[in-house]
Design an enzyme around this catalytic site. Structure first.
Site, mmCIF file in Angstrom:
data_model
loop_
_atom_site.group_PDB
_atom_site.id
_atom_site.type_symbol
_atom_site.label_atom_id
_atom_site.label_comp_id
_atom_site.label_asym_id
_atom_site.label_seq_id
_atom_site.Cartn_x
_atom_site.Cartn_y
_atom_site.Cartn_z
ATOM 1 C CG HIS A 5 -38.068 -37.986 31.562
ATOM 2 N ND1 HIS A 5 -39.004 -37.540 30.659
ATOM 3 C CD2 HIS A 5 -38.721 -38.833 32.386
ATOM 4 C CE1 HIS A 5 -40.163 -38.110 30.932
ATOM 5 N NE2 HIS A 5 -40.019 -38.896 31.966
ATOM 6 C CE LYS A 41 -36.858 -31.701 30.148
ATOM 7 N NZ LYS A 41 -37.423 -32.924 30.741
ATOM 8 C CE1 TYR A 46 -32.441 -34.874 25.205
ATOM 9 C CE2 TYR A 46 -34.002 -36.296 26.333
ATOM 10 C CZ TYR A 46 -33.739 -35.280 25.443
ATOM 11 O OH TYR A 46 -34.771 -34.668 24.788
#
EC number: 4.6.1.16
Lengths: 233, 275, 383
Positions: free
Chosen positions: B219, B249, B211
């Site tokens: 997020h 991601k 993160y």
């Protein structure tokens, strides 16, 4: 817990009522395919169409699904397992190598094993699922071996992501991997089917695979919270 | 700061310590305690926070805290003297509430004064004491309550504290919890040193989640897959990258080249060549 | 773990915080936490002022959340004493709803470590040890321990499932003289008695079905012996043999005996993916399909010794639902059997699951606890 799965239909205009699971031979002549080293290529557009329309075999070299780009150069590419099936079990395809000579089962098998050391297990699973009327395509986009559909990828969403395992594999049982694959499949509403293949060591002819057996395992995430809440009403 | 040795790793029972670990040192841990308030969903937990072995090791390596073994003292039978002191403290805490409980009771009475007055007046009227009923005031009621208040020990409040509040002793745990030369730990430490918040990604199918800031408001930006050897099967590569697409991601593979002491990171992205 | 504690430095710990004062106790007695729905999360950390403000607020909220105290009247909680040798808590006083917790032994009520921990953290239990009130930290040391142990994952799962709404109890292995007696079992037993002079076993006599079935068989006997031609009342309520009460896939063989319970959920021998055989496309070309139907499903033969082998997997808990009349003293078959997988543990392969399903009839819930303490449940379907 009763296992149930619905086959999700896609919204689609053409209703393919006359679904044919297998292509047939025109005048007893087999389709012609050329082994390129990676896949088996069907050059003739008529043969290509025949194979794709009857059972969804192959993928257009310039399209997402069947050869539909309209491009003259487009050919149909068949996967290794599909070609093996069409050629040596259904006998509707003849495979030639780049030099032009026909390849028999043994030769093809050796070539395929070089590309994928697990080819025999994959082939066994392919046959197993095909005998149950599934349309089988590559599952590589999802990180699995196969995606299996009812009838056609155009009409239905894939029902299962199939992972092929040998009897000594433990890879996917590692919690990290299983959860990862589960997550990917779940997001697109598929179940994960693990097929473990138990096979004899040497496969010399198509029939030898008879002694092969498989076990099926489906692992599905269970929302224990919503379940108990639904029971509380 | 002290961490308590439990389950072979470090635990945090004090809220200030935890907030400091989190905001100042970017150590997340995971709350594992059962929450006792109704505002919580069944999936949420509270203190204590359990740190992973990696996190505990990192905290020790960086001298942020020490790991304490409290089992001997907390399991031992207290001396007669200590026991007497505990009991005396406990009693005084209970008895010390008499005044406060009385004040509280009076406050409660004031809150419901209207109802109480009405009720008492009715009762007096039934008894035929009309004058008394008319003359009854709030003050009268309060005075009565105050005089009649009897402290019942059973009504005194007891707090079950989270961290152990009595003085106690513990032994410092020396040595390492994990093999600090192992690749995965070194990658964890490296990512942390780059100023990130790093948590375990095994619920997803990855090794770490990274993160850019506190997961409370940010997020995760990357999933990190650790490769023991810089080799990967094509199907596995596809599976992991696909996973990263689904959770939105970046996918990073972390490994070490042979004969090289450095950690390498390689991002892999999904792309559509025709677009 | 390469740690030593034996000869190390001993430190005196004087906690900074003290006990709450009387005023604080009263003020916080009923404090509840109200979660505020967080806004959308951010993707970039730029350190801007609004970000920092948002972070500060979120952290304050987290702090408040984690600070909720456990305050209750002295007389308002259940009371138990921790017995460190036996690793159980002996209950001295119960609170309101205690039915599903604990077990009795020689007239005393005891709580398992996970039950005691649960009630303690919920604020419903005051646990005492050597005469004084135990803190949560001390409870972790006493009940769960400093060593790495399955007790931690067991407790986590116990707590999550209990809060979700299940009744969670220690797993009770199914008895050898098992299975719920069905009316079909009663019929067979009575027939064996009449024809073969075999006395009806006790466990069948005590079944709720027994009396009903016995009467009906009498009635039918009456009907036959008295040669009445019409008795619509009896024929309508004919004995419901319920041979097919269990849900099965299609393609069943005709059954002559009541199916054994073992087959209820392990549909051994039946593929899970046979559905498309019902399609028209299949039946038209069935011959061709059968030509390459050469890979068979590995079957498990019940008579083989393999199936008596016990799995290496351990079932930790049984789950029951609340509104199904659960009684500690005479439990019904559970809704689920729970297997707990600590983090990094591999999922059970096909064969292990098969072995478990041979001995247990309730659906198997495999619960995986991740390193981040998330709990995910999985169901297996095998063939």
């Amino acid at each position: 817990m009763q296992f149930s799965f619905p086959c999700k239909r896609k919204r689609c205009f053409h209703k393919n009522v006359n679904y044919t699971p297998f292509p047939s031979c025109e005048n007893g002549e087999r389709h012609q395919g050329r082994f390129t080293g990676l896949s088996v290529e069907i050059i003739d557009p008529v043969q290509a169409k025949s194979l794709y329309d009857s059972g969804c075999f192959g993928k257009g070299s310039k399209s997402r699904g069947g050869p539909a780009s309209g491009d003259e150069d487009e050919t149909l590419l068949l996967g290794l397992e599909e070609s093996c099936f069409l050629a040596y079990y259904l006998n509707t395809l003849e495979i030639t190598n780049l030099a032009g000579s026909s390849m028999d089962f043994q030769v093809f098998l050796e070539a395929a094993k070089k590309l994928n050391e697990r080819f025999v297990e994959n082939l066994a699973c392919y046959l197993y699922l095909k005998s149950k009327n599934w349309v089988i395509k590559s599952g590589i986009k999802f990180g699995g071996d196969f995606l299996i559909y009812k009838q056609s990828p155009r009409l239905y969403h894939a029902s299962f992501l199939v992972i092929v395992q040998t009897s000594c594999d433990t890879d996917y049982y590692q919690s990290k991997n299983l959860k990862g694959v589960q997550r990917v499949a779940e997001t697109s509403d598929k179940d994960v089917l693990l097929l473990t293949v138990h096979r004899p060591k040497d496969v010399l002819s198509p029939k030898v695979l008879q002694e092969t057996t498989v076990t099926e395992t489906i692992v599905r995430r269970f929302n224990y919270l919503t379940f108990v809440q639904s029971k509380q009403q | 700061m002290y961490l308590t040795l439990l389950n072979g790793t470090g635990f945090v029972f004090n809220v200030d310590d935890y907030m400091e670990l989190r905001s100042k040192h970017r150590i997340m841990g995971a709350p594992v305690g059962t929450a006792n308030t109704k505002g919580w969903s069944p999936n949420q937990s509270t203190l204590p926070v359990e740190l992973t072995k990696f996190e505990t090791q990192l905290v020790l390596d960086e001298n942020i805290a020490k790991l304490m073994d409290k089992s001997q003292d907390l399991k031992a039978k207290p001396t007669a003297e200590k026991l007497e002191k505990y009991k005396a403290d406990f009693e005084s805490r209970l008895l010390g509430q008499e005044e406060a409980l009385k004040t509280e009771k009076l406050r409660e009475t004031e809150r419901y004064m209207e109802k109480i007055l009405t009720g008492k007046r009715k009762k007096l009227l039934k008894q035929g004491k009309t004058e008394m009923a008319a003359a009854l005031t709030a003050d009268d009621v309060l005075k009565e309550m105050s005089e009649n208040f009897k402290f019942d020990r059973q009504n005194a409040l007891v707090e079950v504290p989270c961290e152990h509040l009595r003085n106690h002793s513990a032994q410092i745990v020396t040595g390492t919890l994990v093999d600090i030369s192992c690749l995965k730990y070194r990658i964890f430490k490296d990512l942390w040193k780059r100023g990130k918040f790093v948590t375990s990604g095994d619920a997803f199918g990855a090794d770490f989640l990274v993160y850019p800031g506190d997961p409370l408001i940010y997020h995760a930006s990357h999933i990190v897959i650790v490769l023991e050897k810089p080799v990967i099967k094509p199907l596995e590569l596809v599976a992991k990258v696909r996973l990263s697409v689904i959770v939105n991601k970046s996918c990073v593979f972390a490994f070490e080249k042979e004969n090289d002491d450095g950690i390498q990171y390689q991002s892999v992205a999904w792309c559509n060549p025709s677009k | 773990m390469d740690t030593k504690t034996l000869d190390s430095e001993i430190v005196e710990i004087h906690p900074k915080n003290g006990y709450l004062s009387a005023k604080e106790l009263i003020a916080h007695r009923h404090s509840e936490f109200e979660p505020q729905s967080g806004g959308l999360k951010r993707t970039q950390n730029e350190g801007t002022a609004p970000e920092l403000e948002e972070l500060r607020r979120a952290q304050e909220q987290l702090r408040a959340q984690l600070s909720v105290p456990r305050i209750e009247r002295l007389g308002g909680r259940a009371l138990a004493i921790w017995n460190d040798e036996q690793k159980v808590a002996e209950v001295l006083r119960k609170d309101g709803k205690f039915e599903n917790f604990g077990y009795s032994e020689q007239g005393r009520l005891y709580l398992e470590y996970y039950e005691a921990m649960f009630l303690l953290e919920l604020g419903r239990l005051q646990l005492e040890y050597y005469g004084s009130v135990v803190s949560i930290e001390q409870a972790y040391v006493l009940l769960l321990g400093k060593l790495e142990s399955e007790k931690y994952t067991n407790y986590l799962v116990y707590s999550a499932l209990s809060r979700a709404g299940y009744i969670v109890v220690r797993h009770i292995p199914p008895e050898k003289t098992p299975e719920e007696v069905t009316s079909a079992d009663c019929i067979w037993a009575l027939l064996k008695e009449t024809v073969g002079n075999e006395p009806v076993p006790d466990h069948i006599k005590t079944s709720p079905f027994y009396a009903v079935v016995e009467k009906r068989m009498e009635d039918i006997k009456e009907l036959i012996t008295s040669q009445k031609t019409e008795d619509s009342k009896i024929t309508k309520e004919s004995i419901d043999l319920e041979f097919d009460s269990r849900k099965r896939k299609a393609n069943e063989k005709p059954i002559e005996e009541p199916p054994s319970k073992k087959e209820k959920l392990s549909i051994a021998g039946r593929s899970l993916v046979d559905q498309l055989k019902n399609e028209m496309s299949y039946s038209k070309l069935e011959e061709i399909f059968e030509k390459f139907d050469i890979i068979q499903l590995k079957s498990v033969d019940d008579t083989k010794e393999d199936t008596t082998e016990l799995s290496s997997l351990k079932i930790t808990f049984d789950l029951h639902l609340h509104n199904e009349g659960f009684k500690k003293s005479s439990p019904k078959p559970p809704t689920f059997n729970v297997i707990i997988l600590p983090s990094q543990t591999s999922f059970p392969p096909h064969d292990e699951i098969a072995k478990i399903q041979n001995h247990h009839t309730a659906p198997l819930l495999v619960i995986s606890v991740s390193e981040s303490k998330q709990i995910q449940a999985f169901l297996y379907y095998i063939s």
